[in-house]
Design a protein around this motif. Structure first.
Motif, PDB file in Angstrom:
ATOM      1  N   VAL A   1      13.126   9.625   2.513  1.00 30.07           N
ATOM      2  CA  VAL A   1      12.176   8.567   3.169  1.00 30.07           C
ATOM      3  C   VAL A   1      12.267   7.339   2.228  1.00 30.07           C
ATOM      4  CG1 VAL A   1      10.248   9.468   1.685  1.00 30.07           C
ATOM      5  CG2 VAL A   1       9.713   8.158   3.960  1.00 30.07           C
ATOM      6  N   HIS A   2      12.006   6.133   2.895  1.00 29.13           N
ATOM      7  CA  HIS A   2      12.107   4.852   2.236  1.00 29.13           C
ATOM      8  C   HIS A   2      10.684   4.311   2.479  1.00 29.13           C
ATOM      9  CE1 HIS A   2      16.251   4.965   1.233  1.00 29.13           C
ATOM     10  NE2 HIS A   2      16.725   5.324   2.428  1.00 29.13           N
ATOM     11  N   TRP A   3       9.688   4.178   1.336  1.00 31.72           N
ATOM     12  CA  TRP A   3       8.486   3.676   1.545  1.00 31.72           C
ATOM     13  C   TRP A   3       8.347   2.181   1.445  1.00 31.72           C
ATOM     14  CZ3 TRP A   3       5.045   6.874   3.317  1.00 31.72           C
ATOM     15  CH2 TRP A   3       5.338   8.171   3.248  1.00 31.72           C
TER      16      TRP A   3
ATOM     17  N   TRP B   1       2.196   6.059  -1.203  1.00 33.95           N
ATOM     18  CA  TRP B   1       2.615   6.472  -0.064  1.00 33.95           C
ATOM     19  C   TRP B   1       1.517   6.266   0.991  1.00 33.95           C
ATOM     20  CZ3 TRP B   1       5.254  11.731  -1.077  1.00 33.95           C
ATOM     21  CH2 TRP B   1       6.262  11.608  -2.089  1.00 33.95           C
TER      22      TRP B   1
ATOM     23  N   THR C   1      -0.373   6.856   6.458  1.00 36.05           N
ATOM     24  CA  THR C   1       0.864   6.481   5.822  1.00 36.05           C
ATOM     25  C   THR C   1       0.938   5.109   5.366  1.00 36.05           C
ATOM     26  OG1 THR C   1       2.505   6.342   7.451  1.00 36.05           O
ATOM     27  CG2 THR C   1       2.010   8.670   6.576  1.00 36.05           C
ATOM     28  N   HIS C   2       1.859   4.821   4.587  1.00 41.83           N
ATOM     29  CA  HIS C   2       2.227   3.359   4.627  1.00 41.83           C
ATOM     30  C   HIS C   2       3.260   3.221   5.507  1.00 41.83           C
ATOM     31  CE1 HIS C   2       0.738   2.421   0.021  1.00 41.83           C
ATOM     32  NE2 HIS C   2      -0.090   2.976   0.769  1.00 41.83           N
TER      33      HIS C   2
ATOM     34  N   HIS D   1       7.092   2.992   6.669  1.00 40.59           N
ATOM     35  CA  HIS D   1       8.137   3.782   6.099  1.00 40.59           C
ATOM     36  C   HIS D   1       9.273   4.053   7.041  1.00 40.59           C
ATOM     37  CE1 HIS D   1       5.617   7.203   7.569  1.00 40.59           C
ATOM     38  NE2 HIS D   1       6.723   7.783   7.635  1.00 40.59           N
ATOM     39  N   ARG D   2      10.467   4.282   6.588  1.00 42.26           N
ATOM     40  CA  ARG D   2      11.226   4.657   7.602  1.00 42.26           C
ATOM     41  C   ARG D   2      12.266   6.155   6.965  1.00 42.26           C
ATOM     42  NH1 ARG D   2      13.420   0.161   4.870  1.00 42.26           N
ATOM     43  NH2 ARG D   2      15.185   0.429   3.662  1.00 42.26           N
ATOM     44  N   HIS D   3      12.830   6.670   7.783  1.00 42.60           N
ATOM     45  CA  HIS D   3      13.589   7.850   7.344  1.00 42.60           C
ATOM     46  C   HIS D   3      15.038   7.760   7.851  1.00 42.60           C
ATOM     47  CE1 HIS D   3      10.205  10.240   6.755  1.00 42.60           C
ATOM     48  NE2 HIS D   3       9.480   9.473   7.895  1.00 42.60           N
TER      49      HIS D   3
ATOM     50  N   GLU E   1      11.241   1.964  11.385  1.00 38.67           N
ATOM     51  CA  GLU E   1       9.800   1.950  10.576  1.00 38.67           C
ATOM     52  C   GLU E   1       8.715   1.992  11.240  1.00 38.67           C
ATOM     53  OE1 GLU E   1       9.668  -2.409   8.802  1.00 38.67           O
ATOM     54  OE2 GLU E   1      11.553  -1.966   7.887  1.00 38.67           O
TER      55      GLU E   1
ATOM     56  N   TRP F   1       4.445   4.271  10.966  1.00 41.93           N
ATOM     57  CA  TRP F   1       3.349   4.607  10.036  1.00 41.93           C
ATOM     58  C   TRP F   1       2.705   5.704  11.086  1.00 41.93           C
ATOM     59  CZ3 TRP F   1      -1.582   4.455  11.703  1.00 41.93           C
ATOM     60  CH2 TRP F   1      -1.964   3.580  12.788  1.00 41.93           C
TER      61      TRP F   1
END
Length: 136
Positions: free
Chosen positions: A118-120, A17, A49-50, A52-54, A92, A94
């Motif tokens: 979350v989607h990493w 992550w 962070t990497h 990601h999106r929520h 998307e 970080w």
């Protein structure tokens, strides 16, 4: 009313992550039907962070230090204590610490009907991170 005494250990953010040293303290995780959670996240200098999106978006409230954040395709922004960042649903992005400063924020999230928060995605590369503006 429910009081939860501080008994949960600080956890190190997992390498799939985050890049660098990140430490997480749970702040809120209310039982169902609530779907809101919050974490106090400590980023050591250079940590991030990497991508990601929520599914339902995320709000980040900076409490300490100097940080950076970016949405895909946008400029890297400098964030400081008191700044609130709203990442839109599915956007998307970080966020993390500036290269030579730590950064602490409260991350507030809501899970969707599938309980996803979350989607990493892929790590932020050193080249992407190095494009940040100078932090004074």
């Amino acid at each position: 009313m429910q009081i939860t005494r501080s008994s949960i250990d600080t956890v190190k953010g997992p390498a799939d992550w985050f890049t660098g040293d990140v430490y997480i303290d749970a702040v809120a995780a209310a039982p169902a039907p609530s779907r809101v959670s919050a974490n106090l996240v400590h980023f050591m200098p250079g940590a991030r962070t990497h991508w990601h999106r929520h599914p339902l978006g995320q709000t980040v409230f900076v409490t300490e230090g100097v940080g950076l954040c970016q949405r895909r395709g946008g400029p890297i922004e400098v964030i400081r204590p008191g700044d609130r960042v709203l990442f839109e649903a599915g956007e998307e992005h970080w966020h993390g610490a500036a290269p030579h400063r730590l950064m602490v924020h409260v991350a507030i999230n809501e899970s969707d009907s599938d309980h996803d928060v979350v989607h990493w995605l892929t790590p932020v590369t050193d080249e992407e991170y190095a494009a940040a503006p100078a932090v004074g």
